[in-house]
Design a protein around this motif. Sequence first.
Motif: not given
Length: 230
Positions: A51, A78, A83, A87, A156-158
């Motif tokens: 992310d 993505r 998404k 990112p 932002l999870k990752k």
Amino acid sequence: MNPQQVVNRPHTTVILAMSADGKITDELRSPARFGSEQDKLHLEQQVAQMDGVLFGAGTLNAYQTTVRIVEPELLQARKQQGKPPQPVQIVVSASGKINPNLRFFQQPVPHWLLTTTRGQDVGKTTEGFEKIIIAENSYNQIDWIKAFEQFQELGLKKLGILGGGQIVSSLLKQNLIDELRLTICPLILAGINSPTPADGEGFLSSVAPRLKLLEVKTVGQEVFLHYQLS
């Protein structure tokens, strides 16, 4: 070592290429372009899963650009995951001093700045940052735990960590790294001042972070390692 556990934060992965003797660049801190085309694709594939990605101002100054996803398959993946195409790109600078003429600011990616209160006003004068995040401790330095909690709140999870070694070391000390993906490239850089994947003040062996090897893959002359912090 009794690091503070932080629940509400992104899952973090360090993604770096290094020489066979463990250097991520030479003594002049030149852009590390010794990876193969396969390593470049590997980097793009890893970034495409994130992310956001985070890197220091020194890393940005060396490369002047960031990793942008261009492979159609990765862009499509993505999109299917809901998404955005790229990112978030997070530059870390306590001073907020970033060269506004870097090609980074012409790249079609989200540009964020992580800084301190004193760096906030400087960062505001740099056109191109869509968001400025303030997270500092009592020493006017970056407070990583506060920063990561804000990242989580912002969706932002990752999070991928792209360097440099000082940042990686700081995050390891705060127990904020979950995985490492390291590419070993077939060259020797040497040099007492050449940066490594984790620089700064070291760990005693008795309390050093321990890793669990998840995968080893050899492609051509390079070795791709996937570790998990145990």
